[in-house]
Design an enzyme around this catalytic site. Sequence first.
Site, PDB file in Angstrom:
ATOM      1  N   ASP A  67       0.827  -1.207   0.000  1.00  0.00           N
ATOM      2  CA  ASP A  67       0.000   0.000   0.000  1.00  0.00           C
ATOM      3  C   ASP A  67       0.861   1.256   0.000  1.00  0.00           C
ATOM      4  OD1 ASP A  67       0.941  -0.503   2.561  1.00  0.00           O
ATOM      5  OD2 ASP A  67      -1.020  -0.712   3.480  1.00  0.00           O
ATOM      6  N   ASP A 136      -8.264  -2.286  13.994  1.00  0.00           N
ATOM      7  CA  ASP A 136      -9.649  -2.425  13.522  1.00  0.00           C
ATOM      8  C   ASP A 136      -9.801  -3.576  12.531  1.00  0.00           C
ATOM      9  OD1 ASP A 136      -8.394  -1.477  11.255  1.00  0.00           O
ATOM     10  OD2 ASP A 136      -9.666   0.309  11.029  1.00  0.00           O
ATOM     11  N   HIS A 138      -7.923  -4.157   9.841  1.00  0.00           N
ATOM     12  CA  HIS A 138      -7.531  -3.950   8.439  1.00  0.00           C
ATOM     13  C   HIS A 138      -6.235  -4.690   8.117  1.00  0.00           C
ATOM     14  CE1 HIS A 138      -5.297  -0.094   9.785  1.00  0.00           C
ATOM     15  NE2 HIS A 138      -4.365  -0.762   9.139  1.00  0.00           N
ATOM     16  N   GLU A 143      -9.725  -1.016   4.919  1.00  0.00           N
ATOM     17  CA  GLU A 143     -10.439  -0.640   6.129  1.00  0.00           C
ATOM     18  C   GLU A 143     -11.770  -1.396   6.209  1.00  0.00           C
ATOM     19  OE1 GLU A 143      -8.901   0.906   8.314  1.00  0.00           O
ATOM     20  OE2 GLU A 143      -8.111   2.867   7.744  1.00  0.00           O
TER      21      GLU A 143
HETATM   22  C1  GLP Z   1      -0.808   0.284   8.687  1.00  0.00           C
HETATM   23  C2  GLP Z   1      -0.449  -0.521   7.435  1.00  0.00           C
HETATM   24  C3  GLP Z   1      -0.717  -1.986   7.588  1.00  0.00           C
HETATM   25  C4  GLP Z   1      -0.228  -2.460   8.944  1.00  0.00           C
HETATM   26  C5  GLP Z   1      -1.012  -1.778  10.027  1.00  0.00           C
HETATM   27  C6  GLP Z   1      -0.542  -2.165  11.420  1.00  0.00           C
HETATM   28  O1  GLP Z   1      -1.920   1.096   8.591  1.00  0.00           O
HETATM   29  N1  GLP Z   1      -1.067  -0.041   6.240  1.00  0.00           N
HETATM   30  O2  GLP Z   1      -0.075  -2.704   6.537  1.00  0.00           O
HETATM   31  O3  GLP Z   1      -0.402  -3.847   9.059  1.00  0.00           O
HETATM   32  O4  GLP Z   1      -0.971  -0.387   9.891  1.00  0.00           O
HETATM   33  O5  GLP Z   1       0.649  -1.510  11.717  1.00  0.00           O
HETATM   34  P1  GLP Z   1       1.595  -1.922  12.904  1.00  0.00           P
HETATM   35  O6  GLP Z   1       2.250  -3.180  12.501  1.00  0.00           O
HETATM   36  O7  GLP Z   1       2.563  -0.780  13.021  1.00  0.00           O
HETATM   37  O8  GLP Z   1       0.742  -2.071  14.110  1.00  0.00           O
END
Ligand code: GLP
Length: 261
Positions: A67, A136, A138, A143
């Site tokens: 992304d 949440d 995702h 989302e």
């Molecule tokens: C972001 C990314 C995701 C990631 C998520 C959790 O928004 N787009 O790919 O898995 O957050 O992030 P973290 O691993 O820092 O908790």
Amino acid sequence: MEVIVESGAHAIAVRVADAVCELLRRKPDAVLGLATGGSPLPSYDELAERCAAGLVSFARARGFTLDEYVGLPPGHPESYRAVIDREFVSRVDFGPGAVAAPDGSAPDIPAACRAYDDAISAAGGVDLQILGIGADGHIAFNEPGSSLSSRTRIKSLTRQTRVDNSRFFGGDVDAVPAHCLTQGLGTISEARHIILVATGANKAEAVRQLVEGPISARWPATVLQLHQHVTVLVDEAAATGLELLDYYRETLRLKPDWQGI
Ligand code: GLP
């Protein structure tokens, strides 16, 4: 779906690195799906160490990130392109241009999204996708409400995700872009093996939904229940909501040695 509860982030990183190394040993030109966020960072550290020690090479491998924010100027230090280059790609021996990312500054966003999905297909698809999960539920930036068969496209970020990610933008929620490009749930589901990493108590509800909840766009990661080969690597804190935790532990304990993850 296999659930493995590890003692902490380092043990998880070793499992992820073992899986990547085993894949590259079998298939040196494998296609890796690379996640950003904090969860995969210990795995990238472990892989960078192993690469420096000559234990693994990415020289023939390729990669696709999940992304990207829309609207950040190219080269912005918090663009996911810059993050993955800094945290992983530059620390191992990928060839030039071997890792692709969605282009959040493309003038024609729908065309760029289609081209990204086409590029993944043309590379033969992703062999191993490393994933994190948002609180949440995702995955990538899909989302709640995301179509379970979605392709790479533009999405609006939830307020919560922007708040969560504001730590990378000096704590300023308004500095976090409102839009992103993300591989769709359908795109991600085409990866042949998916390893999802989650640590910490704030992920416990998302992990509970992912593993044991009903499949629903309300918790986008639940689409992974339909996938044939998903490994969920969690620490004790992230596992606390799992009803069948004892069964997952027992399954791992009794697993035949030949099976791998
Ligand atoms: C972001 C990314 C995701 C990631 C998520 C959790 O928004 N787009 O790919 O898995 O957050 O992030 P973290 O691993 O820092 O908790």
